[in-house]
Enzyme design. Structure first.
Site, PDB file in Angstrom:
ATOM      1  N   ASP A  90      -4.795  12.134  -3.034  1.00  0.00           N
ATOM      2  CA  ASP A  90      -5.817  12.020  -2.130  1.00  0.00           C
ATOM      3  C   ASP A  90      -5.846  11.384  -0.968  1.00  0.00           C
ATOM      4  O   ASP A  90      -6.182  11.613   0.005  1.00  0.00           O
ATOM      5  CB  ASP A  90      -7.650  11.502  -2.846  1.00  0.00           C
ATOM      6  CG  ASP A  90      -6.725   9.751  -3.082  1.00  0.00           C
ATOM      7  OD1 ASP A  90      -5.716   9.602  -3.802  1.00  0.00           O
ATOM      8  OD2 ASP A  90      -7.928   9.117  -3.423  1.00  0.00           O
ATOM      9  N   ILE A  91      -4.335  10.640  -1.476  1.00  0.00           N
ATOM     10  CA  ILE A  91      -4.665   9.866  -0.020  1.00  0.00           C
ATOM     11  C   ILE A  91      -3.040   9.040  -0.388  1.00  0.00           C
ATOM     12  O   ILE A  91      -2.712   8.421  -1.679  1.00  0.00           O
ATOM     13  CB  ILE A  91      -5.059   8.395   0.104  1.00  0.00           C
ATOM     14  CG1 ILE A  91      -4.577   8.136   1.300  1.00  0.00           C
ATOM     15  CG2 ILE A  91      -5.455   7.919  -0.663  1.00  0.00           C
ATOM     16  CD1 ILE A  91      -5.654   7.424   2.423  1.00  0.00           C
ATOM     17  N   ASP A 124      -0.859   5.750   0.448  1.00  0.00           N
ATOM     18  CA  ASP A 124      -1.134   4.970   1.032  1.00  0.00           C
ATOM     19  C   ASP A 124       0.676   4.157   0.614  1.00  0.00           C
ATOM     20  O   ASP A 124       1.577   4.074   1.908  1.00  0.00           O
ATOM     21  CB  ASP A 124      -1.610   3.687   0.381  1.00  0.00           C
ATOM     22  CG  ASP A 124      -2.478   3.002   0.311  1.00  0.00           C
ATOM     23  OD1 ASP A 124      -2.717   2.775   1.799  1.00  0.00           O
ATOM     24  OD2 ASP A 124      -2.577   1.387   0.072  1.00  0.00           O
ATOM     25  N   GLY A 175       2.700   4.937  -1.484  1.00  0.00           N
ATOM     26  CA  GLY A 175       3.447   6.116  -1.691  1.00  0.00           C
ATOM     27  C   GLY A 175       4.160   5.697  -3.010  1.00  0.00           C
ATOM     28  O   GLY A 175       5.096   6.330  -3.896  1.00  0.00           O
ATOM     29  N   LEU A 176       3.263   4.743  -3.974  1.00  0.00           N
ATOM     30  CA  LEU A 176       4.345   4.251  -5.255  1.00  0.00           C
ATOM     31  C   LEU A 176       3.414   5.767  -5.946  1.00  0.00           C
ATOM     32  O   LEU A 176       4.195   6.044  -6.513  1.00  0.00           O
ATOM     33  CB  LEU A 176       3.974   2.815  -5.752  1.00  0.00           C
ATOM     34  CG  LEU A 176       3.800   2.534  -7.055  1.00  0.00           C
ATOM     35  CD1 LEU A 176       5.371   2.772  -7.079  1.00  0.00           C
ATOM     36  CD2 LEU A 176       3.361   1.497  -7.895  1.00  0.00           C
ATOM     37  N   THR A 177       2.280   6.079  -6.428  1.00  0.00           N
ATOM     38  CA  THR A 177       1.519   6.623  -6.884  1.00  0.00           C
ATOM     39  C   THR A 177       2.797   7.924  -6.842  1.00  0.00           C
ATOM     40  O   THR A 177       3.484   9.118  -7.800  1.00  0.00           O
ATOM     41  CB  THR A 177       0.457   6.937  -6.763  1.00  0.00           C
ATOM     42  OG1 THR A 177      -0.270   6.096  -6.794  1.00  0.00           O
ATOM     43  CG2 THR A 177       0.353   8.183  -8.147  1.00  0.00           C
ATOM     44  N   LYS A 184      -1.007   7.211   5.129  1.00  0.00           N
ATOM     45  CA  LYS A 184      -0.959   6.175   6.087  1.00  0.00           C
ATOM     46  C   LYS A 184       0.268   5.440   6.185  1.00  0.00           C
ATOM     47  O   LYS A 184       0.576   4.946   5.390  1.00  0.00           O
ATOM     48  CB  LYS A 184      -1.858   5.067   5.668  1.00  0.00           C
ATOM     49  CG  LYS A 184      -3.623   5.262   5.541  1.00  0.00           C
ATOM     50  CD  LYS A 184      -4.212   4.001   5.300  1.00  0.00           C
ATOM     51  CE  LYS A 184      -5.321   3.913   4.210  1.00  0.00           C
ATOM     52  NZ  LYS A 184      -5.794   2.647   3.347  1.00  0.00           N
ATOM     53  N   ASP A 239     -12.963   6.874  -3.504  1.00  0.00           N
ATOM     54  CA  ASP A 239     -14.029   6.270  -4.069  1.00  0.00           C
ATOM     55  C   ASP A 239     -13.319   4.123  -2.888  1.00  0.00           C
ATOM     56  O   ASP A 239     -12.380   4.232  -2.685  1.00  0.00           O
ATOM     57  CB  ASP A 239     -14.061   6.003  -4.896  1.00  0.00           C
ATOM     58  CG  ASP A 239     -13.100   4.940  -5.841  1.00  0.00           C
ATOM     59  OD1 ASP A 239     -11.556   5.620  -5.376  1.00  0.00           O
ATOM     60  OD2 ASP A 239     -12.859   4.342  -6.708  1.00  0.00           O
TER      61      ASP A 239
HETATM   62  P1  IMP Z   1      -0.432   3.896  -3.263  1.00  0.00           P
HETATM   63  O1  IMP Z   1       0.472   4.172  -4.530  1.00  0.00           O
HETATM   64  O2  IMP Z   1       0.081   2.579  -3.005  1.00  0.00           O
HETATM   65  O3  IMP Z   1       0.256   4.917  -2.388  1.00  0.00           O
HETATM   66  O4  IMP Z   1      -1.689   4.222  -3.466  1.00  0.00           O
HETATM   67  C1  IMP Z   1      -2.359   5.354  -3.802  1.00  0.00           C
HETATM   68  C2  IMP Z   1      -3.798   5.606  -4.589  1.00  0.00           C
HETATM   69  O5  IMP Z   1      -4.591   4.027  -3.360  1.00  0.00           O
HETATM   70  C3  IMP Z   1      -4.902   6.325  -3.580  1.00  0.00           C
HETATM   71  O6  IMP Z   1      -4.717   7.443  -4.860  1.00  0.00           O
HETATM   72  C4  IMP Z   1      -5.707   5.432  -3.879  1.00  0.00           C
HETATM   73  O7  IMP Z   1      -6.884   5.389  -5.088  1.00  0.00           O
HETATM   74  C5  IMP Z   1      -5.388   4.841  -2.982  1.00  0.00           C
HETATM   75  N1  IMP Z   1      -6.105   4.326  -1.988  1.00  0.00           N
HETATM   76  C6  IMP Z   1      -5.259   3.317  -0.742  1.00  0.00           C
HETATM   77  N2  IMP Z   1      -5.741   3.948   0.237  1.00  0.00           N
HETATM   78  C7  IMP Z   1      -7.193   4.202   0.507  1.00  0.00           C
HETATM   79  C8  IMP Z   1      -8.570   4.192   0.758  1.00  0.00           C
HETATM   80  O8  IMP Z   1      -8.313   3.883   1.956  1.00  0.00           O
HETATM   81  N3  IMP Z   1      -9.369   4.861   0.715  1.00  0.00           N
HETATM   82  C9  IMP Z   1      -9.508   4.770  -0.768  1.00  0.00           C
HETATM   83  N4  IMP Z   1      -8.458   4.668  -1.748  1.00  0.00           N
HETATM   84  C10 IMP Z   1      -7.539   4.648  -1.549  1.00  0.00           C
HETATM   85 MG    MG Z   2      -7.810   5.999  -7.065  1.00  0.00          MG
END
Ligand code: IMP
Ligand code: MG
Length: 174
Positions: free
Chosen positions: A99-100, A102, A104-106, A130, A158
């Site tokens: 979905d997004i 953020d 970048g870890l995932t 983002k 969500d």
């Molecule tokens: P990352 O591993 O920090 O890039 O996080 C990614 C995950 O954070 C996404 O798959 C979302 O589940 C959650 N996330 C980050 N930003 C948002 C947002 O603005 N709305 C909803 N979920 C978010």
């Molecule tokens: Mg999520």
């Protein structure tokens, strides 16, 4: 209810179409598998795969559930694969769908895990990016929308399991 629509249903549909055309052009007829990260990617993936079909791509689809643990402020973290894909990705073009992006870890950790399984090509595709929040060195290959540092919900995203069903993307305002 979050009423600040950031992207309407129509705008999303248009961008998903643009992405599907680009992906179709890039992957051509190579065996392709979409790996959706649950739960957030479910709406985006279901629209994207049907658009891809319209442009001549007939991908396999599989899903993964991961949870991530960030280590305070540093650029360290890990993920647990709660549920893995059941398909083999060897020799295939893999497109990880989330979905997004953020921190970048995932995306980074999922890429590392899948890279070990000998895919022909390993690509990533997100609905939203983002970049101002990035802590881990990863850049999605395909992005529908680039946004500022705001918390968004809808179209799969969500807040504490709410609002995934919204047909548009909204900035969450309490
Ligand atoms: P990352 O591993 O920090 O890039 O996080 C990614 C995950 O954070 C996404 O798959 C979302 O589940 C959650 N996330 C980050 N930003 C948002 C947002 O603005 N709305 C909803 N979920 C978010
Ligand atoms: Mg999520």
């Amino acid at each position: 209810m979050p009423h600040n629509a950031l992207y309407s249903k129509e705008e999303i549909e248009k961008q998903v179409d643009v992405l599907a055309r680009r992906i179709a052009k890039d992957v051509g007829q190579s065996p392709t598998i979409l790996v959706g990260l649950l739960n957030g990617s479910v709406v985006f993936l279901s629209d994207l795969m049907r658009r891809l079909y319209l442009y001549g791509v007939a991908p396999e689809v599989d899903f993964m559930v991961v949870s991530s643990y960030k280590d305070g402020h540093s650029s360290n973290g890990t993920i647990d694969i709660i549920q893995d894909i059941r398909s083999s990705i060897e020799g295939k073009t893999v497109i990880v769908i989330d979905d997004i992006a953020d921190t970048g870890l995932t995306l980074l950790e999922v890429k590392k895990a899948l890279a070990k399984r000998n895919p022909a090509k390993l690509l990533t595709c997100v609905l939203l990016d983002k970049p101002s929040r990035r802590k881990f060195d990863v850049k999605p290959d395909y992005t529908a929308f680039t946004i500022d540092n705001v918390f968004v919900v809808g179209y799969g995203l969500d807040s504490a399991s709410r609002f995934r069903y919204l047909p548009y993307i909204a900035v969450l305002s309490e």
